[in-house]
Scaffold this active site. Structure first.
Site, PDB file in Angstrom:
ATOM      1  N   GLU A 131      -9.586  -1.223   5.255  1.00 17.39           N
ATOM      2  CA  GLU A 131     -10.201  -0.806   6.512  1.00 17.39           C
ATOM      3  C   GLU A 131     -11.503  -1.583   6.746  1.00 17.39           C
ATOM      4  O   GLU A 131     -12.026  -2.219   5.816  1.00 17.39           O
ATOM      5  CB  GLU A 131     -10.506   0.700   6.442  1.00 17.39           C
ATOM      6  CG  GLU A 131      -9.277   1.581   6.264  1.00 17.39           C
ATOM      7  CD  GLU A 131      -8.508   1.810   7.570  1.00 17.39           C
ATOM      8  OE1 GLU A 131      -8.416   0.882   8.400  1.00 17.39           O
ATOM      9  OE2 GLU A 131      -7.983   2.920   7.752  1.00 17.39           O
ATOM     10  N   ASN A 179      -7.438  -1.719  14.269  1.00 24.19           N
ATOM     11  CA  ASN A 179      -8.831  -1.994  13.901  1.00 24.19           C
ATOM     12  C   ASN A 179      -8.923  -3.224  12.985  1.00 24.19           C
ATOM     13  O   ASN A 179      -9.905  -3.416  12.290  1.00 24.19           O
ATOM     14  CB  ASN A 179      -9.451  -0.773  13.214  1.00 24.19           C
ATOM     15  CG  ASN A 179      -8.745  -0.411  11.912  1.00 24.19           C
ATOM     16  OD1 ASN A 179      -7.779  -1.073  11.512  1.00 24.19           O
ATOM     17  ND2 ASN A 179      -9.220   0.632  11.237  1.00 24.19           N
ATOM     18  N   HIS A 226      -7.256  -3.868  10.286  1.00 24.70           N
ATOM     19  CA  HIS A 226      -7.052  -3.723   8.837  1.00 24.70           C
ATOM     20  C   HIS A 226      -5.807  -4.507   8.426  1.00 24.70           C
ATOM     21  O   HIS A 226      -4.907  -4.727   9.225  1.00 24.70           O
ATOM     22  CB  HIS A 226      -6.983  -2.254   8.411  1.00 24.70           C
ATOM     23  CG  HIS A 226      -5.769  -1.482   8.842  1.00 24.70           C
ATOM     24  ND1 HIS A 226      -5.818  -0.161   9.232  1.00 24.70           N
ATOM     25  CD2 HIS A 226      -4.452  -1.826   8.949  1.00 24.70           C
ATOM     26  CE1 HIS A 226      -4.613   0.259   9.523  1.00 24.70           C
ATOM     27  NE2 HIS A 226      -3.770  -0.728   9.378  1.00 24.70           N
ATOM     28  N   ASP A 252       0.826  -1.203   0.000  1.00 29.49           N
ATOM     29  CA  ASP A 252       0.000   0.000   0.000  1.00 29.49           C
ATOM     30  C   ASP A 252       0.863   1.256   0.000  1.00 29.49           C
ATOM     31  O   ASP A 252       2.086   1.182   0.178  1.00 29.49           O
ATOM     32  CB  ASP A 252      -0.948  -0.007   1.216  1.00 29.49           C
ATOM     33  CG  ASP A 252      -0.254  -0.410   2.521  1.00 29.49           C
ATOM     34  OD1 ASP A 252       0.988  -0.485   2.534  1.00 29.49           O
ATOM     35  OD2 ASP A 252      -0.953  -0.641   3.508  1.00 29.49           O
TER      36      ASP A 252
HETATM   37  C1  F6R Z   1       1.422  -0.977   5.986  1.00 26.39           C
HETATM   38  C2  F6R Z   1       0.251  -1.829   6.214  1.00 26.39           C
HETATM   39  C3  F6R Z   1      -0.552  -1.662   7.456  1.00 26.39           C
HETATM   40  C4  F6R Z   1       0.248  -1.937   8.720  1.00 26.39           C
HETATM   41  C5  F6R Z   1      -0.593  -1.736   9.964  1.00 26.39           C
HETATM   42  C6  F6R Z   1       0.227  -1.885  11.235  1.00 26.39           C
HETATM   43  O1  F6R Z   1       2.047  -1.309   4.801  1.00 26.39           O
HETATM   44  O2  F6R Z   1      -0.026  -2.628   5.386  1.00 26.39           O
HETATM   45  O3  F6R Z   1      -1.651  -2.554   7.401  1.00 26.39           O
HETATM   46  O4  F6R Z   1       0.768  -3.223   8.672  1.00 26.39           O
HETATM   47  O5  F6R Z   1      -1.175  -0.479   9.956  1.00 26.39           O
HETATM   48  O6  F6R Z   1       1.179  -0.868  11.347  1.00 26.39           O
HETATM   49  P1  F6R Z   1       2.329  -0.915  12.458  1.00 26.39           P
HETATM   50  O7  F6R Z   1       3.222  -2.029  12.120  1.00 26.39           O
HETATM   51  O8  F6R Z   1       3.032   0.409  12.354  1.00 26.39           O
HETATM   52  O9  F6R Z   1       1.654  -1.100  13.773  1.00 26.39           O
END
Ligand code: F6R
Length: 485
Positions: free
Chosen positions: A142, A135, A137, A67
């Site tokens: 989301e 959450n 995701h 992403d």
């Molecule tokens: C980022 C992604 C997101 C993160 C998630 C957790 O490329 O795909 O889904 O994996 O937001 O983020 P952290 O690791 O910073 O807690």
């Protein structure tokens, strides 16, 4: 969904790195999808270190990202492209033509998304590495995202903007949209590995595994994938039951949280105090969630040095065993097998007796002295247990243990249990319950020092990098060799 919980994240990063090496070695031009965020940084460090040691060649591997923020160019400080280059891609020998990262500033983001779908349809994804949002995701899918969603432009939720504002000067600076691979796109990967660290992820991880797949919990759709592994540290995995130990170079790393639960367990204790000395810590942790029976094979009266009366000596040792059981939470079963006084000629009778007890206890797991334990009482007890089990229809897993008389040598164990000072104290108290024995020999001191020695030397024993970057096991260990029968 296989969920592995590890006492320290360094351990699972090493395990994941090992499986990535195996993949790249087998298929140098494999396609790997990469996440951004705090979670994967330790994995990237581990991969870079191994690359610098000359252990892996990434020149043919294709890297895509999951992403990107909409509106951020690839050189923007907070863009995911820049993050991946800084922490990983610029530090290895990835070929520029094999780095396919989203351009968040593309004139047409829908076209950018369509290109990614086209690429995935043609090349497939061998491995998708994922983090998880608070959450639940995955990538930027989301809540509300469907199972079949494809790469597309999405709105970020307030909670994600809040969580990610730590990387920007304020909430107002966080982009409100992103381009993300869809859930359906990610599910096409041949293998998925998701990592979760910290208490803030515990709820999302629990819902991901245990609730019915639904768009409210995007990560729950991962249950539909056939080859997904989830790696959690103890905080992220805190709400889960029935989790697996991480395996590193063939050694399973257990601690209280990932030990088996809901099982019948039998510990073959040749003498009354072997259970506490060999595995007091593991038994006390297992006893919290399992039925643990300690089969005390011999009465042990020969080792009570004071007094003449055999019955009194037996009573003394059994009362010491009962005190041990109180401390550890186990149930002693006193067998007083005849071999202890009469040797081989009692074998068949003793085996029959043991067989009856096995039929009653129906163990899923049996602890027994390891094969190289040559102490005659230990070796005889082992033989009895193995032969009695063979005569039952039980399919118990065998956990061979070490004793001060026969420590495991390099390469002969395949599981460790990591425990705290508090659990060590329990083990020591259990050993000291056998005062008739600790008066002779300080088994309590020996057990303490073996547990410490094992923790200090374990990295040397199970890592291929010779203790460099040792595992962060700061506590105490007991070692086992587990065999399936
Ligand atoms: C980022 C992604 C997101 C993160 C998630 C957790 O490329 O795909 O889904 O994996 O937001 O983020 P952290 O690791 O910073 O807690």
């Amino acid at each position: 969904m296989k969920v592995f919980v590890s006492p320290e994240e360094e351990i699972f990063f090493k395990a994941i790195a090992n499986s990535i090496f195996a993949l790249v070695k087998k298929k140098p031009n494999c396609v790997i999808a990469l996440p951004t965020g705090s979670t994967p940084v330790g994995l990237y460090n581990e991969l870079v270190k191994k690359f610098e040691q000359g252990r892996i060649d990434f020149s043919k591997t294709v890297f895509i990202n999951l992403d990107e923020y909409a509106g951020l160019g690839q050189s923007h400080q907070q863009s995911y492209s820049r993050f991946l280059r800084k922490h990983f891609l610029d530090k290895i020998n990835a070929s520029e033509k094999n780095i396919l990262l989203f351009n968040g500033k593309a004139a047409d983001l829908n076209e950018e998304a369509a290109q990614r779908e086209k690429f995935v349809s043609a090349s497939g994804i061998d491995l998708a590495l994922l983090g998880i949002g608070e959450n639940a995701h995955i990538a930027f899918n989301e809540p509300g995202s469907g199972e079949k969603t494809r790469t597309r432009v999405v709105d970020l939720t307030a909670s994600t903007i809040e969580a990610n504002s730590r990387f920007f000067s304020g909430k107002g600076d966080v982009p409100t949209q992103a381009i993300t691979m869809g859930i359906g796109t990610i599910l096409k990967a041949k293998k998925i590995v998701l990592m979760a660290i910290g208490a803030k992820k515990a709820d999302a991880v629990k819902k991901m595994r245990d609730s019915k797949p639904s768009g409210d919990i995007p990560a729950s759709f991962l249950q539909l994938h056939k080859d997904i592994e989830v790696y959690c540290d103890k905080e992220a995995g805190a709400l889960l039951e029935n989790v697996l130990p991480v395996e590193l170079n063939g050694t399973k790393i257990y601690f209280e949280q990932n030990l088996p639960r809901g099982k019948n367990i039998v510990f073959i204790s040749p003498h009354p105090d072997d259970s506490a000395i060999a595995a007091g810590a593991t038994l006390s942790m297992l006893a919290k969630n399992n039925n643990v029976f300690v089969f005390v094979m011999s009465s042990g009266h020969h080792a009570v040095l004071n007094g003449e009366d055999t019955e009194k000596k037996i009573a003394l040792r059994e009362s010491e065993s009962s005190a041990e059981a109180q401390v550890l939470g186990t149930t002693p079963v006193f067998l007083r097998l005849g071999f202890y006084d009469n040797g081989e000629k009692n074998f068949v009778i003793d085996r029959q007796r043991l067989l009856q007890e096995f039929e009653k206890a129906k163990p899923d797991i049996v602890f027994l002295p390891q094969e190289r334990d040559t102490h005659p009482t230990h070796a005889f007890s082992r033989r009895l247990a193995v032969e009695a089990l063979a005569k039952t229809s039980l399919h118990a897993e065998l956990w061979n243990y070490e004793t001060p008389w026969a420590l495991f040598s390099h390469g002969t164990f395949n599981a460790i249990t990591d425990f705290s000072r508090e659990t060590l104290e329990k083990k020591i108290t259990a050993i000291k319950s056998h005062a008739s024995q600790t008066r002779r020999t300080r088994f309590d001191v020996a057990a303490h020092d073996i547990a410490r020695f094992r923790a200090i030397s374990i990295a040397e024993q199970i890592l291929s990098d010779f203790g460099e970057n040792p595992l962060k096991i700061r506590g105490y260990l007991e070692l086992f060799a587990i065999e399936k029968k």
